[in-house]
Enzyme design. Sequence first.
Site, short mmCIF file in Angstrom:
data_model
loop_
_atom_site.label_atom_id
_atom_site.label_comp_id
_atom_site.label_asym_id
_atom_site.label_seq_id
_atom_site.Cartn_x
_atom_site.Cartn_y
_atom_site.Cartn_z
N GLU A 33 -9.77 -1.83 5.18
CA GLU A 33 -10.48 -1.58 6.43
C GLU A 33 -11.67 -2.52 6.57
O GLU A 33 -12.09 -3.14 5.58
CB GLU A 33 -10.96 -0.12 6.44
CG GLU A 33 -9.83 0.91 6.28
CD GLU A 33 -9.01 1.12 7.55
OE1 GLU A 33 -9.04 0.26 8.46
OE2 GLU A 33 -8.34 2.17 7.63
N ASP A 73 0.82 -1.21 0.00
CA ASP A 73 0.00 0.00 0.00
C ASP A 73 0.85 1.26 0.00
O ASP A 73 2.07 1.21 0.17
CB ASP A 73 -0.96 -0.01 1.20
CG ASP A 73 -0.26 -0.36 2.51
OD1 ASP A 73 0.99 -0.30 2.56
OD2 ASP A 73 -0.95 -0.68 3.49
C1 GLP Z 1 -0.46 0.63 8.40
C2 GLP Z 1 -0.17 -0.18 7.13
C3 GLP Z 1 -0.32 -1.66 7.36
C4 GLP Z 1 0.43 -2.06 8.62
C5 GLP Z 1 -0.22 -1.38 9.80
C6 GLP Z 1 0.39 -1.74 11.13
O1 GLP Z 1 -1.76 1.05 8.49
N1 GLP Z 1 -1.02 0.20 6.06
O2 GLP Z 1 0.16 -2.37 6.21
O3 GLP Z 1 0.39 -3.47 8.77
O4 GLP Z 1 -0.10 0.03 9.62
O5 GLP Z 1 1.56 -1.01 11.35
P1 GLP Z 1 2.53 -1.24 12.56
O6 GLP Z 1 3.37 -2.42 12.17
O7 GLP Z 1 3.35 0.02 12.63
O8 GLP Z 1 1.72 -1.49 13.76
#
Ligand code: GLP
Length: 241
Positions: A143, A67
């Site tokens: 989402e 993404d």
């Molecule tokens: C973002 C990304 C996700 C990721 C998530 C969790 O929203 N789009 O792909 O898995 O955050 O991030 P973190 O690993 O910093 O908790």
Amino acid sequence: MKLEIYDTYEEVSERAAAIIAAQIREKPDTVLGLPTGETPIGTYDRLIREYESGKLDFLHVTTFNLDEYYPISPCDVQSYRYFMNQHLFLHVNVPMDATHVPEGSAEDADAACAAYEKAMREAGGVDLQVLGIGRNGHIGFNEPGTAPDSLTHKVTLTQDTIEANSRLFNHISEVPTHALTMGLGTILRAKKIIILITGKNKQNALRQLLSGDADCPASVLCGHSDVTVLCDRAAAEGVTA
Ligand code: GLP
């Protein structure tokens, strides 16, 4: 779905890096699907160390990131392209033109998403998809409520995700409200999937995933034949492997 629980974040990172490295050694022209976020940083650090010690070669590897914020310039320090360059791509020998991140600066978001799907198909599809998870169970930026067969598309981020991601911005008002993301259907097409779930704030997401809760986007993974959940004790409190 296989569940592996480790004592620490470091052990989860070690295991994830070992799976990715084994995949690349077995198939040097592997197509990897990659996440951003804090969770995979330890994994990327270990992959860089493997490369630096001459034990891993990324020369024939192709990558597709999950993404990207929209709209955003690839040079913006908050962009996922910038993140990937800093945390992995610039430190290993993957050719930069073999690394793909959804085009956050595209004028036509729908065309950029269609082109992303086409590029993945032409590369032969993702061999190993690595995932993190949002605290509301999102994978990529899918989402709750996203269709299980969705392909790469533009999304409006939920308030919960904007709040969670605001920790990396100076102010919550700077967090982009939209993103381009592989769809759930895109993710499910990967041949093999690993999902990293670490930290206390992911307890709920892990529980929802394991129970197949329909409100949790990651639950679609229950329908895939080769998924491994790698989590630490902090996330897995009360869960048995
Ligand atoms: C973002 C990304 C996700 C990721 C998530 C969790 O929203 N789009 O792909 O898995 O955050 O991030 P973190 O690993 O910093 O908790």
